[in-house]
Scaffold this active site. Structure first.
Site, mmCIF file in Angstrom:
data_model
loop_
_atom_site.group_PDB
_atom_site.id
_atom_site.type_symbol
_atom_site.label_atom_id
_atom_site.label_comp_id
_atom_site.label_asym_id
_atom_site.label_seq_id
_atom_site.Cartn_x
_atom_site.Cartn_y
_atom_site.Cartn_z
ATOM 1 N N CYS A 137 0.840 -1.202 0.000
ATOM 2 C CA CYS A 137 0.000 0.000 0.000
ATOM 3 C C CYS A 137 0.880 1.259 0.000
ATOM 4 O O CYS A 137 1.515 1.556 -1.009
ATOM 5 C CB CYS A 137 -0.963 -0.032 1.183
ATOM 6 S SG CYS A 137 -2.355 1.110 1.010
ATOM 7 N N HIS A 187 -3.430 -5.368 0.076
ATOM 8 C CA HIS A 187 -2.932 -5.931 1.336
ATOM 9 C C HIS A 187 -2.932 -7.460 1.279
ATOM 10 O O HIS A 187 -3.887 -8.108 1.740
ATOM 11 C CB HIS A 187 -3.791 -5.441 2.501
ATOM 12 C CG HIS A 187 -3.610 -3.991 2.812
ATOM 13 N ND1 HIS A 187 -2.681 -3.529 3.720
ATOM 14 C CD2 HIS A 187 -4.216 -2.886 2.298
ATOM 15 C CE1 HIS A 187 -2.736 -2.204 3.764
ATOM 16 N NE2 HIS A 187 -3.651 -1.791 2.916
ATOM 17 N N GLU A 238 -1.365 -9.576 3.011
ATOM 18 C CA GLU A 238 -1.277 -10.219 4.330
ATOM 19 C C GLU A 238 -2.638 -10.666 4.851
ATOM 20 O O GLU A 238 -2.726 -11.592 5.672
ATOM 21 C CB GLU A 238 -0.633 -9.270 5.341
ATOM 22 C CG GLU A 238 -1.443 -8.069 5.766
ATOM 23 C CD GLU A 238 -1.339 -6.849 4.857
ATOM 24 O OE1 GLU A 238 -1.756 -5.751 5.272
ATOM 25 O OE2 GLU A 238 -0.841 -7.006 3.727
#
Length: 547
Positions: free
Chosen positions: A380, A519, A521
């Site tokens: 990001c 994102h 993750e």
């Protein structure tokens, strides 16, 4: 029709309700059941989207664009079940909905009260999707006795009363403090917590007792006697070396058996924990170690980057290495050389964030990784800073910056290589946003598709040229600078399907340097590590052999 398990907490916060809920969900899955997990939070924010990471930790984003509590990340990581907008609710959202209905006249002029209007709204939320799974696990945030949590406790009490007997149970998590001076575990805080719970009409069926010391048999008997819970329903929750040991540890203590017995399910279906035995083996038996720096601005609270830290652990499991994370405050080298702080690391990760604070340090971290050929993953804002670094130091746009920083300072200082996203396409709809819009829920949120360039590093990592990842941001890299940046070697290797929004950049002449606007993750799991984190840790492992 789902059976409901309501998970509550007492004595103190942060005992691990979310982890216990997630582990129980994994155990029920191991017995062949389908599960769904939910979080009910008493705070008055509509969602955690506008809350500081220092206040509440990270914001977990779902595929359908909900900004939720970080516990939903635990739920997904342990069960693999993708969370949805209808898996998270707060007091703020409940009251907001009730007041909107009142303004529309839905209540026909009646006096609006906590009971029944607020509690009914909570119960309606609990009913959503009840025919889709075998078990619905609902965690109530905060601790019993919190004044803001009372409507939720009353709602789940009513809900259990409305349901046929045997379809709802209550699991209560408490603390057994150990007094070193007397060498005793103290049961009184647990007794008082259960007393408080019973005073509002809820009797726990299962007690989970957090303890640093083994719980003697006589203490279990005492807890069972004074809390009106059977001794075999008093479950110990000890400190663990890894959270991914939790399903195995809770099974050893009999949590899944106690829960199924409370529902009258006998005999219990066979249990398959193969997945978690493998996860634990990878966690406890690494074959090496890598050091990775996370250069961020919220490093004082590790929960601000919870999903990133866990995704790195998953990448380590996939590569049979222990990932040693060191948190580096980006502000430290905003105005100084980054080298003394970043030398010795095998890889560098720069996560997301908002605002200008610490961004010059993040830009220097990207420069250090680029020039030293150290593996880099920018997420990001971390991608945007890598692009600004390339624009300033390689493409000679020396005043390159972000419109976000000019907006914050109120003066124009930069050429906006990163700009405020005014419109984009979501599904079949065009979404428009203005800088003056409310902050809450107005970002580009949720899952979006990206098209990867064939032959790129990121296409190799994913093994495909079409991906779907979760976003949470207001600012984008301006595609107008693509040609200028690609001319100096920064490849735009992932784009939105319409070709307007850059999703991924990478340096062509670098061993492993990737920046992503989304994102990744948020979709990583211990038994299914995200490809980017698996590849990033592998690059760190390869680099460790060269250092």
């Amino acid at each position: 029709m789902a059976r409901y398990i309501f998970i509550t907490g007492g004595v103190v916060s942060s005992l691990g309700k979310g982890l216990a809920s997630a582990a129980l969900g994994a155990l029920l899955q191991g017995r062949g059941y389908t599960v769904r997990l939910r979080k009910l939070d008493p705070y008055l924010n509509v969602d955690p989207g506008t809350m500081s990471p220092f206040e509440h930790g990270e914001v977990f984003v779902t595929d359908d664009g909900a900004e939720t509590d970080l516990d939903l990340g635990h739920y997904e990581r342990f069960t693999g079940v993708a969370a949805r907008n209808t898996d998270s609710i707060s007091s703020g959202r409940v009251y907001s909905t009730v007041l909107e209905k009142e303004r529309r006249g839905d209540y026909l002029g009646k006096t609006i009260q906590v009971i029944p209007h607020v509690t009914n709204e909570i119960k309606e939320f609990l009913h959503i999707g009840e025919n889709e799974v075998d078990f619905m696990l609902c965690e109530i945030g905060g601790t019993v006795g919190d004044i803001e949590g009372l409507p939720f406790f009353e709602a789940i009490r009513q809900f259990a009363q409305d349901k046929p007997r045997g379809e709802c149970i209550f699991m209560h998590l408490t603390l057994l403090p150990y007094l070193a001076a007397s060498g005793e575990l103290k049961t009184k805080p647990t007794q008082h917590s259960v007393k408080e719970l019973r005073s509002i009409g809820i009797a726990p069926d299962v007690l989970v007792c957090r303890s640093e010391q083994p719980i003697p048999e006589k203490e279990r008997e005492k807890i069972g006697l004074f809390c009106n819970v059977r001794k075999d329903k008093v479950i110990a929750a000890y400190d663990l070396k890894s959270i991914y040991e939790a399903p195995l540890a809770y099974h050893r203590e009999g949590l899944d058996t106690a829960v199924l017995d409370a529902f009258g399910i006998d005999p219990a279906p066979a249990l398959d924990l193969t997945r978690w035995v493998d996860v634990a083996d990878r966690a406890f038996n690494p074959e090496g170690e890598v050091k990775i720096a996370i250069v961020g601005k919220y490093t004082q609270l590790e929960d601000a980057y919870k999903s990133i830290a866990e995704a790195l652990v998953h990448g380590g499991m996939a590569n049979r290495v222990k990932v040693k994370i060191e948190w580096v405050d980006a502000e430290i080298f905003d105005t100084t050389d980054a080298a003394p702080y970043l030398e010795g690391f095998h890889a560098i990760l720069v996560p997301g964030g908002f605002g200008e604070r610490g961004t010059e340090g993040k830009i220097k971290a990207a420069e250090f990784a680029r020039t030293r050929k150290i593996p880099y993953l920018g997420i990001c804002l971390g991608m945007q800073m890598a692009v600004i670094e390339a624009a300033r130091n390689v493409a000679h746009l020396t005043d390159a910056g972000s419109e976000e920083f000019d907006q914050e300072s109120g003066e124009k200082r930069f050429t906006p290589v990163v700009y405020h996203l005014k419109e984009w396409v979501q599904g079949n709809h065009k979404i428009a946003r203005r800088l003056s819009d409310d902050k809450g829920g107005t970002m580009r949120l949720g899952a979006y598709t990206a098209t990867l360039k064939e032959g790129s590093k990121v296409a190799e990592v994913y093994g495909t040229t079409s991906i779907e990842e979760r976003h949470r941001h207001r600012y984008e890299v301006d595609v107008r600078y693509r040609e200028q940046l690609e001319a100096v070697g920064l490849q735009f290797s992932g784009m939105s399907p319409d070709g307007k929004l850059p999703e991924i950049v990478e340096w062509k002449d670098h061993p492993w340097f990737i920046g992503v606007q989304y994102h990744p993750e948020l979709k990583s799991k211990p038994f299914a590590p995200h490809p980017l984190f698996q590849g990033f840790v592998k690059a760190a492992k390869d680099n460790s052999r060269l250092v």
